[in-house]
Design an enzyme around this catalytic site. Structure first.
Site, PDB file in Angstrom:
ATOM      1  N   ARG A 122       0.831  -1.226   0.000  1.00 56.33           N
ATOM      2  CA  ARG A 122       0.000   0.000   0.000  1.00 56.33           C
ATOM      3  C   ARG A 122       0.856   1.263   0.000  1.00 56.33           C
ATOM      4  O   ARG A 122       1.923   1.313   0.603  1.00 56.33           O
ATOM      5  CB  ARG A 122      -0.958  -0.039   1.193  1.00 56.33           C
ATOM      6  CG  ARG A 122      -1.883  -1.244   1.093  1.00 56.33           C
ATOM      7  CD  ARG A 122      -2.866  -1.299   2.225  1.00 56.33           C
ATOM      8  NE  ARG A 122      -3.806  -0.193   2.154  1.00 56.33           N
ATOM      9  CZ  ARG A 122      -4.724   0.053   3.078  1.00 56.33           C
ATOM     10  NH1 ARG A 122      -4.807  -0.711   4.156  1.00 56.33           N
ATOM     11  NH2 ARG A 122      -5.539   1.072   2.942  1.00 56.33           N
ATOM     12  N   SER A 167      -8.603  11.531   2.195  1.00 63.10           N
ATOM     13  CA  SER A 167      -8.134  10.465   3.094  1.00 63.10           C
ATOM     14  C   SER A 167      -8.076  10.932   4.535  1.00 63.10           C
ATOM     15  O   SER A 167      -7.317  11.842   4.882  1.00 63.10           O
ATOM     16  CB  SER A 167      -6.741   9.992   2.660  1.00 63.10           C
ATOM     17  OG  SER A 167      -6.174   9.197   3.688  1.00 63.10           O
ATOM     18  N   GLN A 169      -6.922   9.147   6.850  1.00 61.56           N
ATOM     19  CA  GLN A 169      -5.643   8.697   7.419  1.00 61.56           C
ATOM     20  C   GLN A 169      -4.559   9.746   7.191  1.00 61.56           C
ATOM     21  O   GLN A 169      -3.754  10.020   8.083  1.00 61.56           O
ATOM     22  CB  GLN A 169      -5.231   7.364   6.794  1.00 61.56           C
ATOM     23  CG  GLN A 169      -6.157   6.219   7.223  1.00 61.56           C
ATOM     24  CD  GLN A 169      -5.796   4.905   6.582  1.00 61.56           C
ATOM     25  OE1 GLN A 169      -4.875   4.817   5.779  1.00 61.56           O
ATOM     26  NE2 GLN A 169      -6.535   3.863   6.933  1.00 61.56           N
ATOM     27  N   ASP A 319     -15.466   2.349   2.892  1.00 61.53           N
ATOM     28  CA  ASP A 319     -15.206   0.937   3.199  1.00 61.53           C
ATOM     29  C   ASP A 319     -16.404   0.038   2.900  1.00 61.53           C
ATOM     30  O   ASP A 319     -16.317  -1.185   3.042  1.00 61.53           O
ATOM     31  CB  ASP A 319     -14.833   0.790   4.679  1.00 61.53           C
ATOM     32  CG  ASP A 319     -13.464   1.410   4.979  1.00 61.53           C
ATOM     33  OD1 ASP A 319     -12.645   1.525   4.048  1.00 61.53           O
ATOM     34  OD2 ASP A 319     -13.232   1.795   6.142  1.00 61.53           O
ATOM     35  N   ARG A 397     -12.738  -7.230   4.247  1.00 61.07           N
ATOM     36  CA  ARG A 397     -14.049  -6.803   3.721  1.00 61.07           C
ATOM     37  C   ARG A 397     -14.453  -7.587   2.471  1.00 61.07           C
ATOM     38  O   ARG A 397     -15.636  -7.718   2.173  1.00 61.07           O
ATOM     39  CB  ARG A 397     -14.065  -5.297   3.486  1.00 61.07           C
ATOM     40  CG  ARG A 397     -13.821  -4.516   4.778  1.00 61.07           C
ATOM     41  CD  ARG A 397     -14.312  -3.090   4.738  1.00 61.07           C
ATOM     42  NE  ARG A 397     -13.665  -2.292   5.767  1.00 61.07           N
ATOM     43  CZ  ARG A 397     -14.014  -2.291   7.066  1.00 61.07           C
ATOM     44  NH1 ARG A 397     -15.007  -3.027   7.490  1.00 61.07           N
ATOM     45  NH2 ARG A 397     -13.360  -1.527   7.928  1.00 61.07           N
TER      46      ARG A 397
HETATM   47  C1  S3P Z   1      -9.737   5.205   8.136  1.00 57.06           C
HETATM   48  C2  S3P Z   1      -9.788   5.913   6.966  1.00 57.06           C
HETATM   49  C3  S3P Z   1     -10.094   5.315   5.652  1.00 57.06           C
HETATM   50  C4  S3P Z   1     -10.706   3.927   5.796  1.00 57.06           C
HETATM   51  C5  S3P Z   1      -9.991   3.090   6.820  1.00 57.06           C
HETATM   52  C6  S3P Z   1     -10.020   3.753   8.189  1.00 57.06           C
HETATM   53  C7  S3P Z   1      -9.425   5.908   9.395  1.00 57.06           C
HETATM   54  O1  S3P Z   1      -8.900   5.210   4.904  1.00 57.06           O
HETATM   55  O2  S3P Z   1     -10.700   3.253   4.555  1.00 57.06           O
HETATM   56  O3  S3P Z   1     -10.604   1.811   6.925  1.00 57.06           O
HETATM   57  O4  S3P Z   1      -9.640   5.350  10.488  1.00 57.06           O
HETATM   58  O5  S3P Z   1      -8.962   7.067   9.315  1.00 57.06           O
HETATM   59  P1  S3P Z   1      -8.367   6.412   3.947  1.00 57.06           P
HETATM   60  O6  S3P Z   1      -7.973   7.530   4.807  1.00 57.06           O
HETATM   61  O7  S3P Z   1      -7.184   5.799   3.240  1.00 57.06           O
HETATM   62  O8  S3P Z   1      -9.514   6.708   3.025  1.00 57.06           O
END
Ligand code: S3P
Length: 437
Positions: A122, A167, A169, A319, A397
């Protein structure tokens, strides 16, 4: 690699409760580990991903223990993370990796991040870029992937960063780096993503403000922050509830109540999309748990109709697309999705994995660059798999979505490996048999 054949089990009825929200669980451990004093967490998701976060925070000095049903965390204080003596094993968890990279970025410590085969593919460049601008130093594997070694900057430099991809994250990694960075770190979100970091950091006492400017969310965090220990109650995970919502909608005779489901608007996109398809989903007893809106959901078997899904809703159900594709495969008519490039860099390439898995189960699916077009059966069961099982590619998933497809199939759907379900939903199989007993 435990394979499993999922077959039709009859209507889903009664009441069930899904485990705690994964995003909130990760954050409660991280923020607790940064607060001085004791944070108590109830409803924590005890899946492998969250346990990877807990283990990493222990290696950086926090004490994290379970007492009865409650987790107790003694934090080290912002700025006082210890250098881990061995690599931080992030398993399958992108959230643990990216958010912890943010934390390390503004501490003067070196850390190595490793993960499983899925996580090691990733992209980490999306966090390496802004965190490098803040002063952190990275040595990553080819293409900006794990294994990766980083050295945080002390002091780090505050930045203003406009997210190039939607995102949560990436947003959270920068905000967490900002916690120990003197001055104001700013993240601009052109498209809103889940806002648990913002809500919870404020709850833990950080100076954080959110402003809407010309249709964009501007989030500012002031460092160096002091976090105060909290009592956190984690609501049920809407992303886990999603499998049972779709299972009940597509299984004749179902009438199921899923209790305590988190309904933060930045997470609840699937429910509206399923309602637009004709799904009967009622919210009972709307209330607040741990600063998040929650409700019990009553879901009844419904005749679904294919729709064109507006790409603007994607971040609020990012998700949930794998299981939406299953609902679409059982709907009457065609469902079109687009704007889903991000699905190609999740735990697996979810567009190609779901296209292959549903096709193997007998659904009619066309894969496009940024989405799937699915021609539904109009409610008739899918044929199911015979011979080859569907491949989950270490993606929880995909495994759970195809389990749901198996419930609505003539011959059952065989899934090659159910072990990834442990990352986010350890009691999924038990709940499935309880609800259909
Ligand atoms: C998440 C953000 C999402 C999601 C992941 C959890 C988080 O990812 O897909 O399961 O807890 O911030 P992305 O930020 O890559 O979209």
């Amino acid at each position: 690699m435990p394979a499993h054949r999922f077959t039709s089990l009859g209507p889903l009825t009664g009441r069930l409760r899904v485990p705690g929200d994964k995003s909130i669980s990760h954050r409660s451990i991280m923020f607790g580990a940064l607060a001085v004093g004791e944070t108590r967490v109830s409803g924590l998701l005890e899946g492998e991903d969250v346990m990877a976060t807990a283990e990493a925070m222990r290696k950086m000095g926090a004490s994290i223990e379970k007492h009865g049903d409650e987790w107790r965390i003694h934090g080290v204080g912002v700025g006082s993370l210890l250098e881990p003596e061995s690599p931080l094993d992030m398993g399958n968890s992108g959230t643990s990796t990216r958010l912890l990279m943010g934390l390390v970025a503004s501490h003067g410590i070196t850390a190595q991040f490793v993960g499983d085969a899925s996580l090691s593919k990733r992209p980490m460049g999306r966090v390496i870029d802004p965190l490098s601008t803040m002063g952190a130093h990275f040595e990553a594997s080819e293409g900006g992937t794990l294994p990766l070694t980083m050295r945080g900057a002390l002091p780090a430099v505050p930045i203003t960063y406009r997210l190039p991809v939607a995102s949560a994250q990436v947003k959270s990694a920068i905000l967490l780096a900002g916690l120990n960075t003197p001055g104001v770190t700013t993240v601009i979100e052109p498209v809103p993503t889940r806002d648990h970091s913002e809500r919870m950091l404020r709850g833990f006492g950080a100076e954080l403000e959110v402003e809407e400017v010309d249709g964009e969310r501007v989030i500012r965090i002031c460092g160096e922050a002091d976090l105060k220990p909290q009592n956190v109650v984690v609501p049920g995970d809407p992303s886990s509830a999603a499998f049972f919502i779709v299972a009940a909608l597509i299984t004749e005779g179902s009438d199921l109540i899923i209790e305590n489901v988190g309904l933060n608007p930045t997470r609840a996109g699937l429910i509206q999309v399923l309602r637009d398809m004709g799904g009967q989903i009622e919210e009972l007893d709307r209330r607040e748990v741990g600063g998040e809106p929650v409700a019990d959901l009553r879901v009844r078997h419904s005749a679904l109709t294919g729709i064109e899904v507006d790409p603007a809703v994607a971040p609020s159900m990012i998700d949930e697309f794998p299981v939406l594709f299953v609902a679409a495969a059982l709907a009457n008519g065609t469902t079109t999705t687009s704007g889903l490039d991000e699905l190609r860099v999740k735990e697996s390439d979810r567009l190609s994995a779901m296209a292959a898995a549903l096709t193997l189960a007998g659904a009619r699916v066309e894969e496009r660059g940024d989405g799937l077009i699915i021609h539904g059966t109009g409610g008739a069961p899918l044929p199911g798999t015979s011979g080859e099982p569907v491949t989950t590619h270490l993606d929880h998933r995909i495994a759970m979505s195809m389990a749901v497809a198996g419930l609505a199939s003539r011959d059952g759907v065989e899934v090659d490996d159910t072990s990834p379900i442990q990352t986010s939903f350890p009691n999924f199989m038990d709940l499935l048999s309880e609800a259909s007993a």
